[in-house]
Structure formats: structure tokens, C-alpha cells
Design a protein around this motif. Sequence first.
Motif, PDB file in Angstrom:
ATOM      1  N   GLU A   1     -12.424  -6.045 -14.060  1.00  0.00           N
ATOM      2  CA  GLU A   1     -13.006  -4.736 -14.202  1.00  0.00           C
ATOM      3  C   GLU A   1     -14.129  -4.798 -15.363  1.00  0.00           C
ATOM      4  OE1 GLU A   1     -12.610   0.119 -14.747  1.00  0.00           O
ATOM      5  OE2 GLU A   1     -10.716  -1.348 -14.270  1.00  0.00           O
ATOM      6  N   ALA A   2     -13.573  -5.355 -16.374  1.00  0.00           N
ATOM      7  CA  ALA A   2     -14.731  -5.297 -17.519  1.00  0.00           C
ATOM      8  C   ALA A   2     -15.797  -6.633 -17.005  1.00  0.00           C
ATOM      9  CB  ALA A   2     -13.949  -6.031 -18.742  1.00  0.00           C
ATOM     10  N   LEU A   3     -15.638  -7.595 -16.600  1.00  0.00           N
ATOM     11  CA  LEU A   3     -16.611  -8.454 -16.241  1.00  0.00           C
ATOM     12  C   LEU A   3     -17.469  -7.964 -15.271  1.00  0.00           C
ATOM     13  CD1 LEU A   3     -14.769 -11.898 -16.388  1.00  0.00           C
ATOM     14  CD2 LEU A   3     -15.907 -10.811 -17.928  1.00  0.00           C
ATOM     15  N   GLN A   4     -16.916  -6.934 -14.318  1.00  0.00           N
ATOM     16  CA  GLN A   4     -17.885  -6.363 -13.600  1.00  0.00           C
ATOM     17  C   GLN A   4     -18.766  -5.513 -14.089  1.00  0.00           C
ATOM     18  OE1 GLN A   4     -15.270  -4.627 -10.633  1.00  0.00           O
ATOM     19  NE2 GLN A   4     -14.871  -6.534  -9.335  1.00  0.00           N
ATOM     20  N   ARG A   5     -18.340  -4.733 -15.146  1.00  0.00           N
ATOM     21  CA  ARG A   5     -19.262  -3.848 -16.005  1.00  0.00           C
ATOM     22  C   ARG A   5     -20.313  -4.744 -16.769  1.00  0.00           C
ATOM     23  NH1 ARG A   5     -14.342  -1.858 -17.904  1.00  0.00           N
ATOM     24  NH2 ARG A   5     -14.819  -2.538 -20.133  1.00  0.00           N
ATOM     25  N   LEU A   6     -19.739  -5.916 -17.239  1.00  0.00           N
ATOM     26  CA  LEU A   6     -20.646  -6.786 -17.829  1.00  0.00           C
ATOM     27  C   LEU A   6     -21.834  -7.384 -16.897  1.00  0.00           C
ATOM     28  CD1 LEU A   6     -21.092  -8.278 -20.443  1.00  0.00           C
ATOM     29  CD2 LEU A   6     -19.788 -10.106 -19.626  1.00  0.00           C
ATOM     30  N   GLY A   7     -21.387  -7.506 -15.729  1.00  0.00           N
ATOM     31  CA  GLY A   7     -22.575  -7.803 -14.669  1.00  0.00           C
ATOM     32  C   GLY A   7     -23.609  -6.976 -14.419  1.00  0.00           C
ATOM     33  N   SER A   8     -22.950  -5.665 -14.260  1.00  0.00           N
ATOM     34  CA  SER A   8     -23.958  -4.250 -14.308  1.00  0.00           C
ATOM     35  C   SER A   8     -24.932  -4.333 -15.431  1.00  0.00           C
ATOM     36  CB  SER A   8     -23.107  -3.217 -14.004  1.00  0.00           C
ATOM     37  OG  SER A   8     -22.278  -2.803 -15.250  1.00  0.00           O
ATOM     38  N   GLU A   9     -24.495  -4.779 -16.654  1.00  0.00           N
ATOM     39  CA  GLU A   9     -25.303  -4.559 -17.656  1.00  0.00           C
ATOM     40  C   GLU A   9     -26.476  -5.476 -17.708  1.00  0.00           C
ATOM     41  OE1 GLU A   9     -25.380  -2.617 -20.212  1.00  0.00           O
ATOM     42  OE2 GLU A   9     -23.538  -1.359 -20.036  1.00  0.00           O
TER      43      GLU A   9
ATOM     44  N   ALA B   1     -27.949 -21.893 -27.454  1.00  0.00           N
ATOM     45  CA  ALA B   1     -28.034 -20.781 -26.311  1.00  0.00           C
ATOM     46  C   ALA B   1     -26.789 -20.417 -25.794  1.00  0.00           C
ATOM     47  CB  ALA B   1     -28.658 -21.643 -25.244  1.00  0.00           C
ATOM     48  N   TYR B   2     -25.664 -21.271 -25.824  1.00  0.00           N
ATOM     49  CA  TYR B   2     -24.370 -20.803 -25.339  1.00  0.00           C
ATOM     50  C   TYR B   2     -23.803 -19.865 -26.170  1.00  0.00           C
ATOM     51  CZ  TYR B   2     -23.865 -24.278 -21.535  1.00  0.00           C
ATOM     52  OH  TYR B   2     -23.918 -25.086 -20.327  1.00  0.00           O
ATOM     53  N   GLY B   3     -23.953 -20.471 -27.366  1.00  0.00           N
ATOM     54  CA  GLY B   3     -23.294 -19.130 -28.508  1.00  0.00           C
ATOM     55  C   GLY B   3     -23.994 -17.850 -28.346  1.00  0.00           C
ATOM     56  N   SER B   4     -25.237 -17.977 -28.149  1.00  0.00           N
ATOM     57  CA  SER B   4     -26.061 -16.519 -28.206  1.00  0.00           C
ATOM     58  C   SER B   4     -25.619 -15.650 -27.043  1.00  0.00           C
ATOM     59  CB  SER B   4     -27.464 -16.806 -27.946  1.00  0.00           C
ATOM     60  OG  SER B   4     -28.380 -15.550 -27.696  1.00  0.00           O
ATOM     61  N   ASP B   5     -25.335 -16.474 -25.749  1.00  0.00           N
ATOM     62  CA  ASP B   5     -24.864 -15.668 -24.427  1.00  0.00           C
ATOM     63  C   ASP B   5     -23.468 -15.124 -24.521  1.00  0.00           C
ATOM     64  OD1 ASP B   5     -27.183 -16.107 -23.012  1.00  0.00           O
ATOM     65  OD2 ASP B   5     -26.431 -17.971 -22.220  1.00  0.00           O
ATOM     66  N   LEU B   6     -22.497 -16.042 -25.253  1.00  0.00           N
ATOM     67  CA  LEU B   6     -21.248 -15.371 -25.538  1.00  0.00           C
ATOM     68  C   LEU B   6     -21.192 -14.391 -26.537  1.00  0.00           C
ATOM     69  CD1 LEU B   6     -19.556 -19.151 -25.361  1.00  0.00           C
ATOM     70  CD2 LEU B   6     -19.132 -17.154 -23.751  1.00  0.00           C
ATOM     71  N   ARG B   7     -21.875 -14.212 -27.446  1.00  0.00           N
ATOM     72  CA  ARG B   7     -21.714 -13.229 -28.663  1.00  0.00           C
ATOM     73  C   ARG B   7     -22.324 -12.360 -28.033  1.00  0.00           C
ATOM     74  NH1 ARG B   7     -22.135 -17.791 -32.174  1.00  0.00           N
ATOM     75  NH2 ARG B   7     -24.669 -18.064 -31.797  1.00  0.00           N
ATOM     76  N   GLY B   8     -23.523 -12.397 -27.251  1.00  0.00           N
ATOM     77  CA  GLY B   8     -24.056 -11.079 -26.599  1.00  0.00           C
ATOM     78  C   GLY B   8     -23.096 -10.365 -25.592  1.00  0.00           C
ATOM     79  N   ALA B   9     -22.310 -11.199 -24.797  1.00  0.00           N
ATOM     80  CA  ALA B   9     -21.251 -10.482 -23.866  1.00  0.00           C
ATOM     81  C   ALA B   9     -20.245  -9.927 -24.712  1.00  0.00           C
ATOM     82  CB  ALA B   9     -20.665 -11.786 -23.141  1.00  0.00           C
ATOM     83  N   SER B  10     -19.874 -10.598 -25.905  1.00  0.00           N
ATOM     84  CA  SER B  10     -18.615  -9.913 -26.636  1.00  0.00           C
ATOM     85  C   SER B  10     -19.208  -8.575 -27.335  1.00  0.00           C
ATOM     86  CB  SER B  10     -18.438 -11.029 -27.812  1.00  0.00           C
ATOM     87  OG  SER B  10     -17.499 -10.473 -28.699  1.00  0.00           O
ATOM     88  N   ALA B  11     -20.355  -8.590 -27.646  1.00  0.00           N
ATOM     89  CA  ALA B  11     -21.021  -7.313 -28.067  1.00  0.00           C
ATOM     90  C   ALA B  11     -20.995  -6.211 -27.158  1.00  0.00           C
ATOM     91  CB  ALA B  11     -22.456  -7.541 -28.745  1.00  0.00           C
ATOM     92  N   LEU B  12     -21.277  -6.455 -25.696  1.00  0.00           N
ATOM     93  CA  LEU B  12     -21.210  -5.769 -24.686  1.00  0.00           C
ATOM     94  C   LEU B  12     -19.798  -5.106 -24.370  1.00  0.00           C
ATOM     95  CD1 LEU B  12     -24.092  -7.160 -22.273  1.00  0.00           C
ATOM     96  CD2 LEU B  12     -24.334  -5.074 -23.738  1.00  0.00           C
ATOM     97  N   LEU B  13     -19.024  -5.918 -24.875  1.00  0.00           N
ATOM     98  CA  LEU B  13     -17.556  -5.558 -24.525  1.00  0.00           C
ATOM     99  C   LEU B  13     -16.907  -4.837 -25.891  1.00  0.00           C
ATOM    100  CD1 LEU B  13     -16.574  -8.369 -21.797  1.00  0.00           C
ATOM    101  CD2 LEU B  13     -17.310  -6.089 -21.533  1.00  0.00           C
ATOM    102  N   ASP B  14     -17.574  -4.899 -26.787  1.00  0.00           N
ATOM    103  CA  ASP B  14     -16.922  -4.281 -28.003  1.00  0.00           C
ATOM    104  C   ASP B  14     -15.842  -5.114 -28.671  1.00  0.00           C
ATOM    105  OD1 ASP B  14     -18.474  -1.927 -28.140  1.00  0.00           O
ATOM    106  OD2 ASP B  14     -17.176  -1.082 -26.594  1.00  0.00           O
ATOM    107  N   GLY B  15     -16.472  -6.572 -28.412  1.00  0.00           N
ATOM    108  CA  GLY B  15     -15.310  -7.404 -29.056  1.00  0.00           C
ATOM    109  C   GLY B  15     -14.010  -7.972 -28.184  1.00  0.00           C
TER     110      GLY B  15
END
Length: 307
Positions: free
Chosen positions: A49-57, A27-41
Amino acid sequence: MTDAQAIVQFLEMLAAEGGAARNTLLAYGSDLRGASALLDGGLVAADAEALQRLGSEWMALSTTSVARKSSVLRRFFSFLEEEGVRTDDPSDALPRPGVRRALPRTLGHGDIDRLFEALEERRRDRHGDPLTLRLIALFELLYGSGLRATELVSLPRHALRGDRPFLILRGKGGRERLVPISDRARAAVADWTAHVPADQPWLFPSGHAHLSRVRLFQLVRELAAEAGIPPERISPHVLRHAFATHLLEGGADLRALQTMLGHADIGTTQIYTHVNSAHLVELVNAKHPLMDAARPAAAPAAPPEPC
């Protein structure tokens, strides 16, 4: 360091140091890889600022999901800082949804007294009955040691030794823990073990295997009905909650309770701090060292009058 490398190292740390269960790691790996994909690696290098964008997603997700993802990322960034990969921790920019954990169902001391009175009545009415002795042993271990249902029914026959006031269990995530066993529980188990064949692998055998969790659930509810407790209020897990709650009410240390329950995270144990607030106030007033300083000193005795 790339996101993929950092995620692998983080999960390896959780497995090695925290004993995290396989499903937790997935579950942790899935969440982290999903966050990485949303931030283009760019997760490892993300700023506030990037984490705020992540939260908006995550806005369309449930509150529980957002809370879980934020919690995982906070641990991840703390790990990166500890390992020297980053010199800062931007995770304060992550959303903090107000998720309130449901309090566990539990039983009062009066309920527990009625359950054990019903057991004693069975013992008197069915003197020497093996099934009654088995039920007493099950309840003594459930309420007296806080075992999980699966841990209890799958105990090996020789898990408890007469000269050892504890047993060692392997619980969730393969973590081992030491569980204290009361004198009452050891005596009850000894009475029951006398009826278990020496070559039997299980302490609570049933057919070709051990007692099932479903059957344990049924036995607990049957006794509750005898004791005048609504069966829907009780289960093996409710007895585990009662064990934890009543220990805290008695002044037990939260860290010690975490060890006994086998919780990987102290936050899980803290859910039991819903104990009676009046008891906590009384405990502070009685035990805190400043309370003695706050009490007015006794007035000096008046000098004797001259004769």
C-alpha cells in the motif's frame, strides 16, 4: 535498520559487486532518498500500500523517470530480501510504465562491405600512406571488436601485442573486460604501429595527446561518403552497434556479447535482439533438438520381390 543505513549498504554492494559507475550511484542514491522522504523514512518497512502511494506521488513525472525510479526500488527491495532485512518483496506494487527503448541505428552487411571496399581502394591508391593505414586500423577495431570511441582513441601504444589475440580494457565504471581482437585487426594495427614512434604513449597519437573523438567521428563520416553511404547514417557508435547486431545474427551468445561490449546489465545488451526475425526462425528450425524428433521418419525400404 534505518532507510539511510540500508541505502548506504545497497550502494556499497552495487559499487563492490556490480562495479557501478559513480554517476549511477549518485542517481540511485538520489532516487532512494527521495522515496524515503516521501514515505517519512519508512522505505525499508514499506508495504504494498505504501508503494502504491509512492507511485501516485510520481504521477506528474515523465514515463522514463517513473520507470527508472521503479527499477531502482525493485533492486533495492530485492537486496533487502537477500540480506535478510525483509522476508518479503513488495515491489510488485510499484508502477510499471510501458517504456519502449529506442532501437539503435545500425548498418547492414552491404554497408559494411562498401566501407571496407573503400578502405581497400584507398590502400591501393595510396600505397604505404600512414594515414590510410591508421584509418584501416581504426575501422578494424571499431567494427571488429565493438570498442567505444573513447576506448579506441585512448588505447596505449602497446595495448595490442602480436602474440595475444585480445586486449584488456577498463571501460565505464572502471570495469575491466577482455576484448577479442581478430587476426585482421592485429595485422592492421601492426601495419599502423610501424609508423608510431616507440616512445609515443598512444596508439593513435595526435599532437601532444591522442586522436580526439571528434576527429574520429569526422574520419568515419568521410569514409562513409566515399563508400556512397549517407554520412548522417554512420558514426563510431553505429559501427559498435553493427558489431553487436551482426554477431547476434551469426548466432553469438547474448552473455558473451554482454562481456565483449562491457555492459553491466544484460538488459542493455538485449536491445540488440532486434535481429531479423526470419533468421531467428531459421535458427530454431535448424538447431533445436526437437526439430529432428518432429520430422517424419523415413519410410522403410520395400522388401525385394521374389524372383
